[in-house]
Design a protein around this motif. Structure first.
Motif, mmCIF file in Angstrom:
data_model
loop_
_atom_site.group_PDB
_atom_site.id
_atom_site.type_symbol
_atom_site.label_atom_id
_atom_site.label_comp_id
_atom_site.label_asym_id
_atom_site.label_seq_id
_atom_site.Cartn_x
_atom_site.Cartn_y
_atom_site.Cartn_z
ATOM 1 N N ILE A 37 0.841 -1.203 0.000
ATOM 2 C CA ILE A 37 0.000 0.000 0.000
ATOM 3 C C ILE A 37 0.873 1.248 0.000
ATOM 4 O O ILE A 37 0.548 2.242 -0.641
ATOM 5 N N LEU A 38 1.990 1.177 0.706
ATOM 6 C CA LEU A 38 2.913 2.298 0.819
ATOM 7 C C LEU A 38 4.306 1.818 0.415
ATOM 8 O O LEU A 38 4.921 1.024 1.131
ATOM 9 N N PRO A 39 4.807 2.258 -0.746
ATOM 10 C CA PRO A 39 6.133 1.823 -1.183
ATOM 11 C C PRO A 39 7.224 2.309 -0.216
ATOM 12 O O PRO A 39 7.118 3.393 0.348
ATOM 13 N N ALA A 40 8.244 1.481 -0.036
ATOM 14 C CA ALA A 40 9.362 1.845 0.837
ATOM 15 C C ALA A 40 10.627 1.147 0.349
ATOM 16 O O ALA A 40 10.564 0.126 -0.334
ATOM 17 N N LYS A 41 11.762 1.710 0.731
ATOM 18 C CA LYS A 41 13.056 1.121 0.408
ATOM 19 C C LYS A 41 13.685 0.633 1.703
ATOM 20 O O LYS A 41 13.732 1.355 2.683
ATOM 21 N N LEU A 51 12.822 3.271 4.486
ATOM 22 C CA LEU A 51 12.629 4.679 4.160
ATOM 23 C C LEU A 51 11.478 4.799 3.180
ATOM 24 O O LEU A 51 11.352 4.016 2.244
ATOM 25 N N ILE A 52 10.649 5.809 3.402
ATOM 26 C CA ILE A 52 9.456 6.042 2.594
ATOM 27 C C ILE A 52 9.579 7.408 1.943
ATOM 28 O O ILE A 52 9.920 8.388 2.604
ATOM 29 N N ASP A 53 9.277 7.467 0.653
ATOM 30 C CA ASP A 53 9.297 8.735 -0.079
ATOM 31 C C ASP A 53 8.129 9.593 0.407
ATOM 32 O O ASP A 53 6.981 9.137 0.440
ATOM 33 N N MET A 54 8.421 10.821 0.795
ATOM 34 C CA MET A 54 7.392 11.732 1.290
ATOM 35 C C MET A 54 6.291 11.940 0.256
ATOM 36 O O MET A 54 5.119 12.133 0.619
ATOM 37 N N GLU A 55 6.623 11.868 -1.009
ATOM 38 C CA GLU A 55 5.610 12.019 -2.062
ATOM 39 C C GLU A 55 4.563 10.903 -1.967
ATOM 40 O O GLU A 55 3.373 11.150 -2.179
ATOM 41 N N ASP A 56 4.989 9.689 -1.626
ATOM 42 C CA ASP A 56 4.033 8.586 -1.459
ATOM 43 C C ASP A 56 3.126 8.825 -0.253
ATOM 44 O O ASP A 56 1.937 8.502 -0.295
ATOM 45 N N VAL A 57 3.679 9.407 0.805
ATOM 46 C CA VAL A 57 2.866 9.760 1.978
ATOM 47 C C VAL A 57 1.849 10.829 1.580
ATOM 48 O O VAL A 57 0.670 10.738 1.925
ATOM 49 N N ASN A 58 2.294 11.831 0.836
ATOM 50 C CA ASN A 58 1.381 12.893 0.389
ATOM 51 C C ASN A 58 0.251 12.338 -0.469
ATOM 52 O O ASN A 58 -0.894 12.790 -0.369
ATOM 53 N N GLN A 59 0.551 11.341 -1.299
ATOM 54 C CA GLN A 59 -0.493 10.729 -2.124
ATOM 55 C C GLN A 59 -1.528 10.014 -1.259
ATOM 56 O O GLN A 59 -2.725 10.065 -1.542
ATOM 57 N N LEU A 60 -1.071 9.336 -0.195
ATOM 58 C CA LEU A 60 -2.021 8.705 0.719
ATOM 59 C C LEU A 60 -2.892 9.743 1.414
ATOM 60 O O LEU A 60 -4.091 9.524 1.609
ATOM 61 N N ILE A 61 -2.293 10.861 1.782
ATOM 62 C CA ILE A 61 -3.055 11.930 2.422
ATOM 63 C C ILE A 61 -4.134 12.443 1.471
ATOM 64 O O ILE A 61 -5.280 12.651 1.867
ATOM 65 N N GLU A 62 -3.776 12.620 0.208
ATOM 66 C CA GLU A 62 -4.751 13.086 -0.796
ATOM 67 C C GLU A 62 -5.900 12.096 -0.934
ATOM 68 O O GLU A 62 -7.039 12.495 -1.216
ATOM 69 N N LYS A 63 -5.612 10.803 -0.746
ATOM 70 C CA LYS A 63 -6.652 9.781 -0.840
ATOM 71 C C LYS A 63 -7.461 9.670 0.443
ATOM 72 O O LYS A 63 -8.416 8.906 0.516
ATOM 73 N N GLY A 64 -7.048 10.398 1.493
ATOM 74 C CA GLY A 64 -7.795 10.402 2.748
ATOM 75 C C GLY A 64 -7.378 9.334 3.731
ATOM 76 O O GLY A 64 -8.170 8.938 4.581
ATOM 77 N N ALA A 65 -6.140 8.846 3.629
ATOM 78 C CA ALA A 65 -5.690 7.759 4.507
ATOM 79 C C ALA A 65 -5.297 8.227 5.904
ATOM 80 O O ALA A 65 -5.226 7.422 6.819
ATOM 81 N N GLU A 66 -5.055 9.508 6.083
ATOM 82 C CA GLU A 66 -4.566 9.979 7.386
ATOM 83 C C GLU A 66 -5.707 10.123 8.385
ATOM 84 O O GLU A 66 -6.837 10.367 8.041
ATOM 85 N N LYS A 67 -5.381 9.924 9.640
ATOM 86 C CA LYS A 67 -6.262 10.187 10.776
ATOM 87 C C LYS A 67 -7.569 9.402 10.775
ATOM 88 O O LYS A 67 -8.505 9.739 11.431
ATOM 89 N N SER A 68 -7.647 8.334 9.981
ATOM 90 C CA SER A 68 -8.835 7.494 10.009
ATOM 91 C C SER A 68 -8.416 6.060 9.728
ATOM 92 O O SER A 68 -7.347 5.803 9.225
ATOM 93 N N ASP A 69 -9.286 5.107 10.048
ATOM 94 C CA ASP A 69 -8.960 3.695 9.786
ATOM 95 C C ASP A 69 -9.853 3.117 8.725
ATOM 96 O O ASP A 69 -10.858 3.555 8.377
#
Length: 69
Positions: A37-41, A51-69
């Motif tokens: 679900i979240l690419p990492a090296k 290590l996770i690319d911040m851009e991948d985290v930002n994409q999850l945030i745009e999809k609404g993945a933060e602060k909810s389950d």
């Protein structure tokens, strides 16, 4: 001199930092990495740091993945 998108280098963060940003536990972020679900090296072989690319985290945030389950 101006900076373009092609000049920018990716910013990598740890699993713990990604968990803080997304409001999740580090175990959830590890699960997402292992599920793809979240690419990492991975650095240093099995059981070492991820290590996770911040851009991948930002994409999850745009999809609404933060602060909810």
């Amino acid at each position: 001199m101006t900076t373009t998108d092609t000049d920018l280098k990716p910013t990598y963060i740890t699993i713990v930092h990604a968990a803080e940003i997304l409001g999740k536990s580090h175990w959830t972020i590890r699960r997402w990495v292992h599920q793809g679900i979240l690419p990492a090296k991975q650095l240093g072989g099995p059981g070492k740091h991820w290590l996770i690319d911040m851009e991948d985290v930002n994409q999850l945030i745009e999809k609404g993945a933060e602060k909810s389950d």
